[in-house]
Write a protein that holds these residues in place. Structure first.
Motif, PDB file in Angstrom:
ATOM      1  N   ALA A  63       0.809  -1.219   0.000  1.00 24.45           N
ATOM      2  CA  ALA A  63       0.000   0.000   0.000  1.00 24.45           C
ATOM      3  C   ALA A  63       0.840   1.266   0.000  1.00 24.45           C
ATOM      4  N   ALA A  64       0.243   2.331  -0.534  1.00 23.96           N
ATOM      5  CA  ALA A  64       0.826   3.666  -0.435  1.00 23.96           C
ATOM      6  C   ALA A  64       0.771   4.097   1.029  1.00 23.96           C
ATOM      7  N   ASP A  65       1.464   5.161   1.357  1.00 22.11           N
ATOM      8  CA  ASP A  65       1.497   5.605   2.747  1.00 22.11           C
ATOM      9  C   ASP A  65       0.214   6.294   3.194  1.00 22.11           C
ATOM     10  N   ASP A  66      -0.701   6.589   2.257  1.00 26.66           N
ATOM     11  CA  ASP A  66      -1.928   7.293   2.598  1.00 26.66           C
ATOM     12  C   ASP A  66      -3.192   6.582   2.113  1.00 26.66           C
ATOM     13  N   SER A  67      -3.098   5.282   1.806  1.00 26.23           N
ATOM     14  CA  SER A  67      -4.252   4.588   1.244  1.00 26.23           C
ATOM     15  C   SER A  67      -4.221   3.099   1.552  1.00 26.23           C
ATOM     16  N   GLU A  68      -5.392   2.549   1.856  1.00 20.84           N
ATOM     17  CA  GLU A  68      -5.528   1.105   1.884  1.00 20.84           C
ATOM     18  C   GLU A  68      -5.398   0.631   0.437  1.00 20.84           C
ATOM     19  N   PHE A  69      -5.032  -0.617   0.227  1.00 21.34           N
ATOM     20  CA  PHE A  69      -4.729  -1.139  -1.106  1.00 21.34           C
ATOM     21  C   PHE A  69      -5.145  -2.603  -1.150  1.00 21.34           C
TER      22      PHE A  69
END
Length: 163
Positions: A126-132
Motif C-alpha cells: 500500500a501507499a502511505d496514505d491509502s488502503e490497497f
C-alpha cells in the motif's frame, strides 16, 4: 498464447466467484468497498504492517494456480520475494506500489494489472496514505510457492513512495 488464455480463464473464475459471495454486513463496514471478502487478518513474518487475506478457489486445482484477495492497510507491504511460476496482480482498490529488485517502484491504482515473470524478486504493498487491495494469482503453483527473502526496509519503502 497459452499463458494469456490461462490468465483470462483465472480472471473469469475470480469474477464469477466474486458474484457468488455473500456479504457480511459487519465486515463490510470495516473494509474498502469491494466485491471480494477482506478475509482474515494475517499473522506472518513475510509482511510488514496490517494485512488481510481471503484465499479463493479450490486447493486441489488442476489449473496449477492459487489466488486470493490481499488487502493492505496504508504503509503495509510484502517482504521481498519471488514466485517460481510467476505471478499476476489485479489491483481492485486503493493505491499501492510494485517494485522489482534493482528497478524503480511502479505506482499502482484500481484497474492496473502487473505481470511478474518467474523468479523475479519483488515486493508490493500500500501507499502511505491509502488502503490497497489486489487479487494475487500465483501461476504454475506445481513448481513451488513463494520464496520469501527479507523485509523491505523502511528506507527502501520511503524511497519507493517518495519518487
Amino acid at each position: 498464447m497459452k499463458r494469456r488464455i490461462k490468465i483470462s480463464l483465472l480472471f473469469f473464475v475470480i469474477v464469477i466467484a466474486a458474484c457468488n459471495t455473500q456479504e457480511n454486513t459487519s465486515e463490510t463496514s470495516k473494509q474498502v468497498e469491494s466485491v471480494f471478502p477482506k478475509g482474515k487478518l494475517l499473522d506472518s513474518p513475510n509482511f510488514t504492517g496490517t494485512v488481510w487475506l481471503q484465499m479463493m478457489g479450490a486447493q486441489d486445482s488442476t489449473l496449477y494456480a492459487r489466488f486470493g484477495n490481499v488487502t493492505f492497510e496504508a504503509k503495509a507491504r510484502t517482504n521481498w520475494h519471488s514466485h517460481p511460476g510467476g505471478q499476476v496482480l489485479f489491483i481492485t482498490e486503493g493505491k499501492g506500489f510494485y517494485q522489482a529488485k534493482g528497478q524503480p517502484a511502479r505506482a499502482l491504482q484500481k484497474g492496473d494489472v502487473v505481470e511478474i515473470p518467474r523468479n523475479v524478486v519483488h515486493w508490493h504493498g500500500a501507499a502511505d496514505d491509502s488502503e490497497f487491495a489486489h487479487i494475487a494469482i500465483s501461476l504454475n503453483s506445481d513448481e513451488g510457492g513463494a520464496v520469501w527473502i527479507e523485509p523491505v526496509s523502511d528506507e527502501e519503502y520511503e524511497q519507493a513512495v517518495n519518487k
